[in-house]
Design a protein around this motif. Structure first.
Motif, PDB file in Angstrom:
ATOM      1  N   LYS A 176     -22.517  42.028 -28.345  1.00  0.00           N
ATOM      2  CA  LYS A 176     -22.882  43.356 -27.823  1.00  0.00           C
ATOM      3  C   LYS A 176     -24.219  43.294 -27.108  1.00  0.00           C
ATOM      4  O   LYS A 176     -24.364  43.811 -25.995  1.00  0.00           O
ATOM      5  CB  LYS A 176     -23.009  44.355 -28.981  1.00  0.00           C
ATOM      6  CG  LYS A 176     -21.766  45.145 -29.228  1.00  0.00           C
ATOM      7  CD  LYS A 176     -22.057  46.262 -30.222  1.00  0.00           C
ATOM      8  CE  LYS A 176     -20.794  47.047 -30.512  1.00  0.00           C
ATOM      9  NZ  LYS A 176     -20.789  47.642 -31.837  1.00  0.00           N
ATOM     10  N   THR A 177     -25.195  42.671 -27.744  1.00  0.00           N
ATOM     11  CA  THR A 177     -26.533  42.551 -27.155  1.00  0.00           C
ATOM     12  C   THR A 177     -26.476  41.819 -25.826  1.00  0.00           C
ATOM     13  O   THR A 177     -27.083  42.249 -24.844  1.00  0.00           O
ATOM     14  CB  THR A 177     -27.474  41.790 -28.123  1.00  0.00           C
ATOM     15  OG1 THR A 177     -27.432  42.452 -29.376  1.00  0.00           O
ATOM     16  CG2 THR A 177     -28.894  41.754 -27.626  1.00  0.00           C
ATOM     17  N   ARG A 178     -25.717  40.726 -25.805  1.00  0.00           N
ATOM     18  CA  ARG A 178     -25.645  39.935 -24.570  1.00  0.00           C
ATOM     19  C   ARG A 178     -24.906  40.659 -23.461  1.00  0.00           C
ATOM     20  O   ARG A 178     -25.276  40.544 -22.292  1.00  0.00           O
ATOM     21  CB  ARG A 178     -25.016  38.569 -24.842  1.00  0.00           C
ATOM     22  CG  ARG A 178     -25.969  37.697 -25.615  1.00  0.00           C
ATOM     23  CD  ARG A 178     -25.491  36.278 -25.688  1.00  0.00           C
ATOM     24  NE  ARG A 178     -26.446  35.473 -26.446  1.00  0.00           N
ATOM     25  CZ  ARG A 178     -26.319  34.189 -26.658  1.00  0.00           C
ATOM     26  NH1 ARG A 178     -25.273  33.543 -26.178  1.00  0.00           N
ATOM     27  NH2 ARG A 178     -27.216  33.519 -27.348  1.00  0.00           N
ATOM     28  N   VAL A 179     -23.852  41.401 -23.827  1.00  0.00           N
ATOM     29  CA  VAL A 179     -23.143  42.193 -22.811  1.00  0.00           C
ATOM     30  C   VAL A 179     -24.122  43.218 -22.237  1.00  0.00           C
ATOM     31  O   VAL A 179     -24.235  43.390 -21.020  1.00  0.00           O
ATOM     32  CB  VAL A 179     -21.902  42.903 -23.408  1.00  0.00           C
ATOM     33  CG1 VAL A 179     -21.377  43.973 -22.469  1.00  0.00           C
ATOM     34  CG2 VAL A 179     -20.785  41.897 -23.689  1.00  0.00           C
ATOM     35  N   HIS A 180     -24.871  43.869 -23.121  1.00  0.00           N
ATOM     36  CA  HIS A 180     -25.828  44.899 -22.710  1.00  0.00           C
ATOM     37  C   HIS A 180     -26.913  44.314 -21.804  1.00  0.00           C
ATOM     38  O   HIS A 180     -27.182  44.823 -20.728  1.00  0.00           O
ATOM     39  CB  HIS A 180     -26.440  45.533 -23.962  1.00  0.00           C
ATOM     40  CG  HIS A 180     -27.402  46.624 -23.652  1.00  0.00           C
ATOM     41  ND1 HIS A 180     -26.982  47.843 -23.149  1.00  0.00           N
ATOM     42  CD2 HIS A 180     -28.755  46.671 -23.733  1.00  0.00           C
ATOM     43  CE1 HIS A 180     -28.058  48.592 -22.932  1.00  0.00           C
ATOM     44  NE2 HIS A 180     -29.132  47.914 -23.283  1.00  0.00           N
ATOM     45  N   ARG A 181     -27.492  43.194 -22.259  1.00  0.00           N
ATOM     46  CA  ARG A 181     -28.558  42.559 -21.449  1.00  0.00           C
ATOM     47  C   ARG A 181     -28.025  42.026 -20.142  1.00  0.00           C
ATOM     48  O   ARG A 181     -28.684  42.107 -19.114  1.00  0.00           O
ATOM     49  CB  ARG A 181     -29.222  41.429 -22.241  1.00  0.00           C
ATOM     50  CG  ARG A 181     -29.990  41.980 -23.422  1.00  0.00           C
ATOM     51  CD  ARG A 181     -31.117  41.065 -23.829  1.00  0.00           C
ATOM     52  NE  ARG A 181     -31.832  41.689 -24.939  1.00  0.00           N
ATOM     53  CZ  ARG A 181     -32.103  41.092 -26.097  1.00  0.00           C
ATOM     54  NH1 ARG A 181     -31.731  39.842 -26.274  1.00  0.00           N
ATOM     55  NH2 ARG A 181     -32.749  41.721 -27.036  1.00  0.00           N
TER      56      ARG A 181
END
Length: 195
Positions: A176-181
């Protein structure tokens, strides 16, 4: 939903047969996945020849390592993991300046649209050729590998966060964090382009 279950059931049977050394079943699996793996690799590496190499190498690994496949997981997860890892290895081995101009060196034009023969251009493929699409793909090309793989799996291969978590063997929260970033990274690049 029913259709998905049928497809998965069919695939599970193919995998079982292929593991027993059934050549035709293996050939069917290649048919089912070769385009998906090509598109994944092409987006990761922006180079047709390298993407074709990855397809070959992925199926070679599948064939050699069938005994290591755990049939409690989906075959698609396993094959995407193999392909993604091969792409990431390939990116790591590149000279740092290489991928900045990789698109330019690829004789197939800026972005494998040479794959679409001239006569077959429909309004749909014309849309694919639109400048916006090319700009987005160029921006994805510039993403660091760790964001690139999640963005490609999420938006171009349309995997769920859970599937990506299985493929990349990392917690869903990290995905999730990587998709967001990754999206933020793209947004900044694209704003700069379009404003």
């Amino acid at each position: 939903m029913g259709e998905m279950i049928v497809v998965e059931h069919f695939e599970a049977r193919l995998v079982k047969l292929a593991r027993k050394g059934e050549q035709t079943a293996f050939a069917e699996l290649v048919e089912l996945y070769k385009d998906k793996i090509f598109h994944l690799a092409y987006r990761m590496l922006s180079n047709r020849h390298e993407a074709e190499d990855i397809v070959q190498e992925t199926f070679l690994r599948v064939y050699k390592n069938f005994d290591r496949y755990d049939d409690k997981q989906k075959f698609s997860t396993w094959i995407y993991r193999i392909a993604t890892n091969l792409c990431i290895d390939r990116l790591r081995k590149r000279k740092p300046n290489y991928y900045l101009d990789a698109g330019m060196n690829d004789q197939d034009g800026v972005d494998g649209y040479a794959l679409i023969p001239g006569d077959d251009r429909t309004p749909e493929t014309e849309y694919l050729l639109s400048e916006t699409q090319q700009t987005i793909h160029k921006a994805i090309e510039g993403l660091p590998a760790k964001y690139k793989s999640v963005i490609i799996l999420r938006y171009l291969q349309e995997l769920s966060l859970q599937e990506i978590s299985d493929v990349l063997e990392m917690p869903v929260t990290t995905v999730k964090t990587r998709v967001h970033r990754g999206r933020e990274f793209l947004r900044k690049k694209l704003e700069h382009k379009f404003l």
